[in-house]
Design a protein around this motif. Structure first.
Motif, PDB file in Angstrom:
ATOM      1  N   LYS A 162      48.028  37.009  41.217  1.00  0.00           N
ATOM      2  CA  LYS A 162      47.175  38.931  41.236  1.00  0.00           C
ATOM      3  C   LYS A 162      46.650  38.058  39.769  1.00  0.00           C
ATOM      4  O   LYS A 162      47.254  38.016  38.753  1.00  0.00           O
ATOM      5  N   LEU A 163      45.248  38.854  39.600  1.00  0.00           N
ATOM      6  CA  LEU A 163      44.730  38.381  38.920  1.00  0.00           C
ATOM      7  C   LEU A 163      44.863  39.468  37.222  1.00  0.00           C
ATOM      8  O   LEU A 163      44.067  40.529  37.333  1.00  0.00           O
ATOM      9  N   ILE A 164      45.728  39.478  36.621  1.00  0.00           N
ATOM     10  CA  ILE A 164      45.813  40.410  35.783  1.00  0.00           C
ATOM     11  C   ILE A 164      45.421  41.187  34.681  1.00  0.00           C
ATOM     12  O   ILE A 164      45.056  42.006  33.844  1.00  0.00           O
ATOM     13  N   ASP A 165      44.968  39.581  33.909  1.00  0.00           N
ATOM     14  CA  ASP A 165      43.513  39.587  32.688  1.00  0.00           C
ATOM     15  C   ASP A 165      42.290  38.825  32.686  1.00  0.00           C
ATOM     16  O   ASP A 165      43.566  37.220  33.135  1.00  0.00           O
ATOM     17  N   ALA A 166      41.420  39.093  31.949  1.00  0.00           N
ATOM     18  CA  ALA A 166      40.514  37.372  32.039  1.00  0.00           C
ATOM     19  C   ALA A 166      39.649  38.207  31.455  1.00  0.00           C
ATOM     20  O   ALA A 166      39.650  39.539  30.630  1.00  0.00           O
ATOM     21  N   PRO A 167      39.000  37.278  30.873  1.00  0.00           N
ATOM     22  CA  PRO A 167      37.541  37.407  29.664  1.00  0.00           C
ATOM     23  C   PRO A 167      36.809  38.806  30.436  1.00  0.00           C
ATOM     24  O   PRO A 167      37.135  39.135  31.513  1.00  0.00           O
ATOM     25  N   ALA A 168      36.564  39.696  29.818  1.00  0.00           N
ATOM     26  CA  ALA A 168      35.547  41.106  29.980  1.00  0.00           C
ATOM     27  C   ALA A 168      34.368  41.067  30.785  1.00  0.00           C
ATOM     28  O   ALA A 168      33.995  39.896  30.697  1.00  0.00           O
ATOM     29  N   LEU A 172      36.729  39.253  39.845  1.00  0.00           N
ATOM     30  CA  LEU A 172      37.731  38.985  40.168  1.00  0.00           C
ATOM     31  C   LEU A 172      39.372  39.603  39.253  1.00  0.00           C
ATOM     32  O   LEU A 172      40.271  39.818  40.393  1.00  0.00           O
ATOM     33  N   LEU A 173      38.669  41.094  38.647  1.00  0.00           N
ATOM     34  CA  LEU A 173      40.081  41.030  37.365  1.00  0.00           C
ATOM     35  C   LEU A 173      40.761  41.960  38.551  1.00  0.00           C
ATOM     36  O   LEU A 173      39.438  43.220  39.225  1.00  0.00           O
ATOM     37  N   GLY A 174      41.654  42.002  38.371  1.00  0.00           N
ATOM     38  CA  GLY A 174      43.314  43.410  39.845  1.00  0.00           C
ATOM     39  C   GLY A 174      42.926  42.463  41.385  1.00  0.00           C
ATOM     40  O   GLY A 174      43.586  43.669  41.787  1.00  0.00           O
ATOM     41  N   THR A 175      41.871  41.628  41.512  1.00  0.00           N
ATOM     42  CA  THR A 175      42.381  41.008  42.646  1.00  0.00           C
ATOM     43  C   THR A 175      43.552  40.408  43.083  1.00  0.00           C
ATOM     44  O   THR A 175      44.660  39.881  42.201  1.00  0.00           O
ATOM     45  N   ASN A 176      44.313  41.074  44.411  1.00  0.00           N
ATOM     46  CA  ASN A 176      45.277  39.972  44.507  1.00  0.00           C
ATOM     47  C   ASN A 176      45.567  39.209  45.598  1.00  0.00           C
ATOM     48  O   ASN A 176      44.995  39.887  46.849  1.00  0.00           O
ATOM     49  N   ARG A 177      45.450  38.103  45.862  1.00  0.00           N
ATOM     50  CA  ARG A 177      44.703  36.888  46.790  1.00  0.00           C
ATOM     51  C   ARG A 177      46.188  35.730  47.133  1.00  0.00           C
ATOM     52  O   ARG A 177      46.564  35.415  46.631  1.00  0.00           O
ATOM     53  N   ASP A 221      40.368  31.745  22.830  1.00  0.00           N
ATOM     54  CA  ASP A 221      41.955  32.219  22.872  1.00  0.00           C
ATOM     55  C   ASP A 221      41.194  33.124  24.889  1.00  0.00           C
ATOM     56  O   ASP A 221      41.988  33.867  25.353  1.00  0.00           O
ATOM     57  N   ASP A 222      40.030  32.765  25.437  1.00  0.00           N
ATOM     58  CA  ASP A 222      39.983  33.403  26.392  1.00  0.00           C
ATOM     59  C   ASP A 222      40.352  32.297  27.458  1.00  0.00           C
ATOM     60  O   ASP A 222      40.690  31.558  27.747  1.00  0.00           O
ATOM     61  N   HIS A 223      41.469  33.467  29.044  1.00  0.00           N
ATOM     62  CA  HIS A 223      42.385  33.159  29.269  1.00  0.00           C
ATOM     63  C   HIS A 223      42.709  33.952  30.491  1.00  0.00           C
ATOM     64  O   HIS A 223      42.139  34.564  30.431  1.00  0.00           O
ATOM     65  N   LEU A 224      42.776  32.742  31.652  1.00  0.00           N
ATOM     66  CA  LEU A 224      43.530  33.836  33.016  1.00  0.00           C
ATOM     67  C   LEU A 224      44.955  33.502  32.808  1.00  0.00           C
ATOM     68  O   LEU A 224      45.513  33.788  32.735  1.00  0.00           O
ATOM     69  N   LEU A 225      45.090  35.275  33.229  1.00  0.00           N
ATOM     70  CA  LEU A 225      46.530  35.508  33.051  1.00  0.00           C
ATOM     71  C   LEU A 225      46.585  35.766  34.701  1.00  0.00           C
ATOM     72  O   LEU A 225      46.382  37.264  35.238  1.00  0.00           O
ATOM     73  N   TYR A 226      47.485  35.581  35.224  1.00  0.00           N
ATOM     74  CA  TYR A 226      47.930  35.858  36.764  1.00  0.00           C
ATOM     75  C   TYR A 226      49.168  35.747  37.190  1.00  0.00           C
ATOM     76  O   TYR A 226      49.736  35.394  36.404  1.00  0.00           O
ATOM     77  N   GLU A 227      49.563  37.278  37.947  1.00  0.00           N
ATOM     78  CA  GLU A 227      51.113  37.695  38.764  1.00  0.00           C
ATOM     79  C   GLU A 227      51.467  36.784  39.545  1.00  0.00           C
ATOM     80  O   GLU A 227      50.684  36.641  40.785  1.00  0.00           O
ATOM     81  N   TRP A 228      52.565  35.575  39.689  1.00  0.00           N
ATOM     82  CA  TRP A 228      52.301  34.980  40.940  1.00  0.00           C
ATOM     83  C   TRP A 228      53.417  36.160  41.395  1.00  0.00           C
ATOM     84  O   TRP A 228      54.525  35.189  40.920  1.00  0.00           O
ATOM     85  N   THR A 229      53.540  36.046  42.724  1.00  0.00           N
ATOM     86  CA  THR A 229      54.274  35.979  44.228  1.00  0.00           C
ATOM     87  C   THR A 229      54.701  34.674  44.831  1.00  0.00           C
ATOM     88  O   THR A 229      53.640  34.884  45.410  1.00  0.00           O
ATOM     89  N   ARG A 230      55.916  34.717  45.336  1.00  0.00           N
ATOM     90  CA  ARG A 230      56.574  34.314  45.897  1.00  0.00           C
ATOM     91  C   ARG A 230      56.406  33.967  47.363  1.00  0.00           C
ATOM     92  O   ARG A 230      57.409  35.351  47.328  1.00  0.00           O
ATOM     93  N   LYS A 231      56.206  33.318  48.290  1.00  0.00           N
ATOM     94  CA  LYS A 231      56.276  34.086  49.560  1.00  0.00           C
ATOM     95  C   LYS A 231      57.655  33.882  49.606  1.00  0.00           C
ATOM     96  O   LYS A 231      58.453  33.203  49.347  1.00  0.00           O
ATOM     97  N   SER A 232      58.085  35.411  50.624  1.00  0.00           N
ATOM     98  CA  SER A 232      59.875  35.805  50.454  1.00  0.00           C
ATOM     99  C   SER A 232      60.161  34.498  52.086  1.00  0.00           C
ATOM    100  O   SER A 232      59.564  34.559  52.581  1.00  0.00           O
ATOM    101  N   VAL A 233      61.396  33.791  51.766  1.00  0.00           N
ATOM    102  CA  VAL A 233      61.531  33.200  53.153  1.00  0.00           C
ATOM    103  C   VAL A 233      62.791  33.573  53.803  1.00  0.00           C
ATOM    104  O   VAL A 233      63.910  34.239  53.126  1.00  0.00           O
TER     105      VAL A 233
END
Length: 234
Positions: A162-168, A172-177, A221-233
Motif C-alpha cells: 500500500k503506497l501511503i506516502d509519495a511526492p505530491a 498511485l498514492l493510497g492504492t493497495n495492490r 528527499d522524494d521517496h515512496l513509502l509502502y506498507e507491506w502486508t504479507r500473505k497469510s499462510v
C-alpha cells in the motif's frame, strides 16, 4: 598520482584546451596508454578518482557500442552540495578532467570529425540525493531492519503493498495492490505495473514499512513509502 607524463601529452586539462583557428581540437592526457583495453582502463580510472576525490564515492561502469566505448562515473556520495546547477556543472567538469587524462580526443566540428580513445560520462546518481537527504534530515525515516537482499528473499507473490506516502501528485498514492510476481530486478504488481528494486542504499525496511528513495535535484528527499502486508499462510 605520480605517473610520468606520456610523450606528446598536454600539460593542460581537457576543459582548459581550446580549438585552434581552424577548428582543430587535440587533447592527449598524461595518463593515456595506447591500445589499453576497456576494463584495465576503467580500473585505473576508478583507482585514480578514489585517490583524487578522497571524500567522494563513485560507481564505475563501462559500455561498448558500435561507435566506440564509454566509461561512466556515477557519483554516489560527496560532501559537496550539488543542489545548484552551477555546482553540478563545475564538479562534473572537475571529475571529467581527471578521467580525460587517461585518453585522447581529436575533433574538428567544422569538418564533422571526431576521434577519441573512449567517451567519458559523469552522472549524479540517485544514491547521492538519498545521502544528501539523510544528512539534511529525512521525512518518514524507516529503520533498516531487513536489508534489500533479505527482502528479496522474503517477499512473495500474494503479498500486498500500500503506497501511503509519495511526492505530491503521485497517481498511485493510497492504492493497495497485490504482488503477482517477484523477479530478480523488480516486483510485478496487479494492474500491469511494476516496482523496480533500488540500490541497497536507497532502500529501508523495518518489516512493515518500506521506504524507497527516489530523490533528485528538484526534491532530494522524494521517496515512496509502502506498507507491506504479507500473505497469510494457512
Amino acid at each position: 598520482m605520480t605517473d610520468a607524463i606520456a610523450p606528446g601529452a598536454s600539460a593542460r586539462l581537457y576543459s582548459q584546451t581550446e580549438h585552434d583557428e581552424r577548428g582543430n581540437f587535440h587533447y592527449e592526457g598524461d595518463l593515456y596508454l595506447a591500445g589499453e583495453a576497456l576494463l584495465p582502463l576503467a580500473a585505473r580510472i576508478e583507482r585514480h578518482l578514489a585517490e583524487y576525490f578522497s571524500t567522494t564515492t563513485f560507481a564505475i561502469r563501462t559500455e561498448k557500442f558500435a561507435g566506440g566505448r564509454k566509461v561512466i562515473a556515477e557519483i554516489l556520495d560527496t560532501p559537496t552540495d550539488l543542489t545548484g546547477r552551477d555546482a553540478q556543472n563545475a564538479f562534473i567538469v572537475e571529475i571529467r578532467d581527471q578521467m580525460e587524462r587517461f585518453g585522447f580526443t581529436r575533433t574538428n566540428p567544422l569538418q564533422d570529425f571526431w576521434s577519441c580513445s573512449f567517451y567519458c560520462d559523469v552522472r549524479i546518481g540517485q544514491a547521492y540525493w538519498a545521502a544528501l537527504a539523510k544528512r539534511q534530515g529525512n521525512r518518514n525515516p524507516v529503520d533498516t531492519v531487513i536489508s534489500l537482499a533479505a527482502f528479496k528473499k522474503r517477499v512473495k507473490a500474494g503479498d500486498r503493498l500500500k503506497l501511503i506516502d509519495a511526492p505530491a501528485g503521485h497517481r498511485l498514492l493510497g492504492t493497495n495492490r497485490e504482488i503477482t510476481k517477484v523477479r530478480s530486478g523488480d516486483l510485478i504488481l496487479e494492474g500491469r505495473s511494476y516496482l523496480s528494486f533500488p540500490r541497497a542504499s536507497a532502500f529501508a525496511c523495518d518489516g512493515r514499512l518500506i521506504r524507497i528513495a527516489i530523490g533528485s535535484e528538484y526534491g532530494p528527499d522524494d521517496h515512496l513509502l509502502y506498507e507491506w502486508t504479507r500473505k497469510s499462510v494457512a
